[in-house]
Design a protein around this motif. Sequence first.
Motif, PDB file in Angstrom:
ATOM      1  N   MET A 127      27.563  23.727   6.798  1.00 44.32           N
ATOM      2  CA  MET A 127      27.114  23.299   8.048  1.00 44.32           C
ATOM      3  C   MET A 127      26.215  22.020   7.925  1.00 44.32           C
ATOM      4  O   MET A 127      26.484  21.035   9.020  1.00 44.32           O
ATOM      5  N   ILE A 128      25.351  21.927   7.287  1.00 39.91           N
ATOM      6  CA  ILE A 128      24.343  20.873   7.021  1.00 39.91           C
ATOM      7  C   ILE A 128      25.054  19.597   6.500  1.00 39.91           C
ATOM      8  O   ILE A 128      24.933  18.729   6.999  1.00 39.91           O
ATOM      9  N   GLU A 129      26.168  19.730   5.558  1.00 38.39           N
ATOM     10  CA  GLU A 129      26.808  18.660   5.221  1.00 38.39           C
ATOM     11  C   GLU A 129      27.612  17.924   6.295  1.00 38.39           C
ATOM     12  O   GLU A 129      27.708  16.766   6.486  1.00 38.39           O
ATOM     13  N   TRP A 130      28.250  18.954   6.863  1.00 34.94           N
ATOM     14  CA  TRP A 130      29.096  18.365   7.970  1.00 34.94           C
ATOM     15  C   TRP A 130      28.343  17.640   9.151  1.00 34.94           C
ATOM     16  O   TRP A 130      28.559  16.660   9.521  1.00 34.94           O
ATOM     17  N   LEU A 131      26.900  18.320   9.627  1.00 34.35           N
ATOM     18  CA  LEU A 131      26.372  17.494  10.528  1.00 34.35           C
ATOM     19  C   LEU A 131      25.906  16.069  10.080  1.00 34.35           C
ATOM     20  O   LEU A 131      25.683  15.384  10.932  1.00 34.35           O
ATOM     21  N   LEU A 132      25.478  16.189   8.926  1.00 33.40           N
ATOM     22  CA  LEU A 132      24.950  14.956   8.167  1.00 33.40           C
ATOM     23  C   LEU A 132      26.025  13.924   8.210  1.00 33.40           C
ATOM     24  O   LEU A 132      25.874  12.542   8.658  1.00 33.40           O
ATOM     25  N   ILE A 133      27.180  14.122   7.867  1.00 32.62           N
ATOM     26  CA  ILE A 133      28.462  13.394   7.947  1.00 32.62           C
ATOM     27  C   ILE A 133      28.786  12.996   9.510  1.00 32.62           C
ATOM     28  O   ILE A 133      28.913  11.510   9.481  1.00 32.62           O
ATOM     29  N   GLN A 134      28.765  13.861  10.385  1.00 26.23           N
ATOM     30  CA  GLN A 134      29.197  13.524  11.723  1.00 26.23           C
ATOM     31  C   GLN A 134      27.966  12.639  12.220  1.00 26.23           C
ATOM     32  O   GLN A 134      28.527  11.428  13.043  1.00 26.23           O
ATOM     33  N   THR A 135      26.799  12.827  11.955  1.00 27.96           N
ATOM     34  CA  THR A 135      25.718  12.050  12.752  1.00 27.96           C
ATOM     35  C   THR A 135      25.676  10.755  12.021  1.00 27.96           C
ATOM     36  O   THR A 135      25.290   9.611  12.658  1.00 27.96           O
ATOM     37  N   LEU A 136      26.189  10.618  10.790  1.00 27.11           N
ATOM     38  CA  LEU A 136      25.884   9.225  10.189  1.00 27.11           C
ATOM     39  C   LEU A 136      27.257   8.444  10.848  1.00 27.11           C
ATOM     40  O   LEU A 136      27.005   7.086  11.361  1.00 27.11           O
ATOM     41  N   LEU A 137      28.528   9.017  10.724  1.00 31.11           N
ATOM     42  CA  LEU A 137      29.719   8.187  11.551  1.00 31.11           C
ATOM     43  C   LEU A 137      29.303   7.816  12.833  1.00 31.11           C
ATOM     44  O   LEU A 137      29.675   6.715  13.178  1.00 31.11           O
ATOM     45  N   LEU A 138      29.141   8.769  13.718  1.00 35.05           N
ATOM     46  CA  LEU A 138      29.065   8.739  15.162  1.00 35.05           C
ATOM     47  C   LEU A 138      28.054   7.853  15.486  1.00 35.05           C
ATOM     48  O   LEU A 138      28.114   7.083  16.578  1.00 35.05           O
ATOM     49  N   SER A 139      26.789   7.740  14.594  1.00 37.45           N
ATOM     50  CA  SER A 139      25.544   6.921  15.040  1.00 37.45           C
ATOM     51  C   SER A 139      26.302   5.380  14.825  1.00 37.45           C
ATOM     52  O   SER A 139      25.743   4.713  15.750  1.00 37.45           O
ATOM     53  N   LEU A 188      35.502   9.421   3.817  1.00 36.63           N
ATOM     54  CA  LEU A 188      34.225  10.443   3.634  1.00 36.63           C
ATOM     55  C   LEU A 188      34.789  11.663   3.070  1.00 36.63           C
ATOM     56  O   LEU A 188      34.214  12.432   2.294  1.00 36.63           O
ATOM     57  N   ALA A 189      35.830  12.223   3.514  1.00 36.25           N
ATOM     58  CA  ALA A 189      36.460  13.613   3.195  1.00 36.25           C
ATOM     59  C   ALA A 189      37.035  13.230   1.647  1.00 36.25           C
ATOM     60  O   ALA A 189      36.678  14.163   0.696  1.00 36.25           O
ATOM     61  N   LYS A 190      37.565  12.002   1.419  1.00 32.65           N
ATOM     62  CA  LYS A 190      37.927  11.695   0.016  1.00 32.65           C
ATOM     63  C   LYS A 190      36.502  11.846  -1.100  1.00 32.65           C
ATOM     64  O   LYS A 190      36.617  12.405  -2.101  1.00 32.65           O
ATOM     65  N   ASP A 191      35.470  11.248  -0.536  1.00 29.90           N
ATOM     66  CA  ASP A 191      34.286  11.228  -1.234  1.00 29.90           C
ATOM     67  C   ASP A 191      33.939  12.465  -1.293  1.00 29.90           C
ATOM     68  O   ASP A 191      33.229  13.029  -2.371  1.00 29.90           O
ATOM     69  N   GLN A 192      33.837  13.078  -0.108  1.00 26.92           N
ATOM     70  CA  GLN A 192      33.312  14.724  -0.304  1.00 26.92           C
ATOM     71  C   GLN A 192      33.922  15.412  -1.136  1.00 26.92           C
ATOM     72  O   GLN A 192      33.255  16.324  -1.953  1.00 26.92           O
ATOM     73  N   ALA A 193      35.419  15.519  -1.144  1.00 21.65           N
ATOM     74  CA  ALA A 193      36.199  16.128  -2.176  1.00 21.65           C
ATOM     75  C   ALA A 193      35.661  15.885  -3.488  1.00 21.65           C
ATOM     76  O   ALA A 193      35.764  16.852  -4.274  1.00 21.65           O
ATOM     77  N   LYS A 194      35.821  14.907  -3.811  1.00 17.42           N
ATOM     78  CA  LYS A 194      35.134  14.293  -5.040  1.00 17.42           C
ATOM     79  C   LYS A 194      33.762  14.686  -5.647  1.00 17.42           C
ATOM     80  O   LYS A 194      33.750  15.368  -6.606  1.00 17.42           O
TER      81      LYS A 194
END
Length: 411
Positions: free
Chosen positions: A2-14, A293-299
């Motif tokens: 959940m923390i990782e999802w929030l950080l990714i979304q807040t970065l992209l949407l910001s 981001l998903a590709k980097d996250q998966a890696k």
Amino acid sequence: MMIEWLLIQTLLLSVFISVLMLSHRLLNQRLGAQNTYKLWLMIPFSLMLGLLQVFNPIEQQALQTSYLILANDAIQQLSYSINLNQQVMIVGVWLTVAIGLMAMILLCHYRHISTLKRQPLNHLKSDIPIFSAMDNIGPQILGVFRPQIVVPNNFCERFDKKQQDLIIAHELSHWRQGDTFWNLLALIVLACFWFNPIFWFAYKHFRQQQELSCDAKVLAKKSMASRQQYALAMINVSSTADTTSFTQLYYGEKMNIKNRISSLVTHKPQRTYPALIALLLGSAFLGASHFALAKDQAKTGEKLGAPIYRVDPIYPEQAAKDNVNGWVHLSFDIETDGSVSDVKIVKAEPRWTFETSAKEAVSQWKYQQGSRKVEDVEVMLNFELEAPEIAQKTYAAGLEVIDVNQDPIIK
């Protein structure tokens, strides 16, 4: 997760929201207020893409917590407990504030509705029910599933027939656009990302763009005389006290009142093709960003994935005699059956000391079975004679670190 999802979304949407807010004047001029308002729909679109990635079984398997392996099992358990407690505490604080904020918003809305003391007005024509309430409120629309328009008791005396029709048309425009629903959704998003100040500014801009969109829709093909009547009614309503509710939409909101009146004079017809191009570009940007981001996250997740069966390396006898510490950075593939293949030494320090032991051990590791082969998974093994402090060491960002601290058998 959940923390990782929030950080990714807040970065992209910001990034997306900042661009949208900084360019809103240009977008309103080029695309029109209605089309610019539609660009805000990219935010729930982005969140939906993010949620799809969360429920992707492959990505979910990859996103495992990094761990620290020590010889002392008590130390190993304590280290994991500290990491887990920190994550639980962060999620708990985030969730508590988010729920508290939504509860406060709903309470304010409930208090506002309970003070209205509404009475039906049947003589005013509208597609949804119209009620009258206190004199010091502005015309507004309430309700997501059962919408209704609320106007002040002195509505008919305060505004002439032309102004009444324009005001009701404005509130009906909110209803037809589904703004009561989008506004509630925006508040939920705001509650989820309460820690990011950009989202608070974004909510204000979003509400302002709603009003500009409805203004443009009501005044399309209207004469300058109608626009003047509309502006006078807007100024009249804005002189009343602001309501304390977050969720209703009301005609004379004071936010951005100067820009709203200015837009009545400089109104331009909506342009379809530029708006379509803007929507496609926005979708392409968010989609490509999510994919990257998903590709980097998966890696990264593959590097942090915990094996279900692990063989610990044996501390080389000569290294123990010479009191030598070191580390080995390895790369390998994980087959669909979970077995490890193609183990390679990326780097080691000191050289020609721990490589053989590390490679032999990692070659016997087993991971969970998957639907595809995972390539170039990386791990680092630390060889230390004495147990280190309870802290995960870092060699490179994102690498899983395993501390090998076995008592060597010295002959």
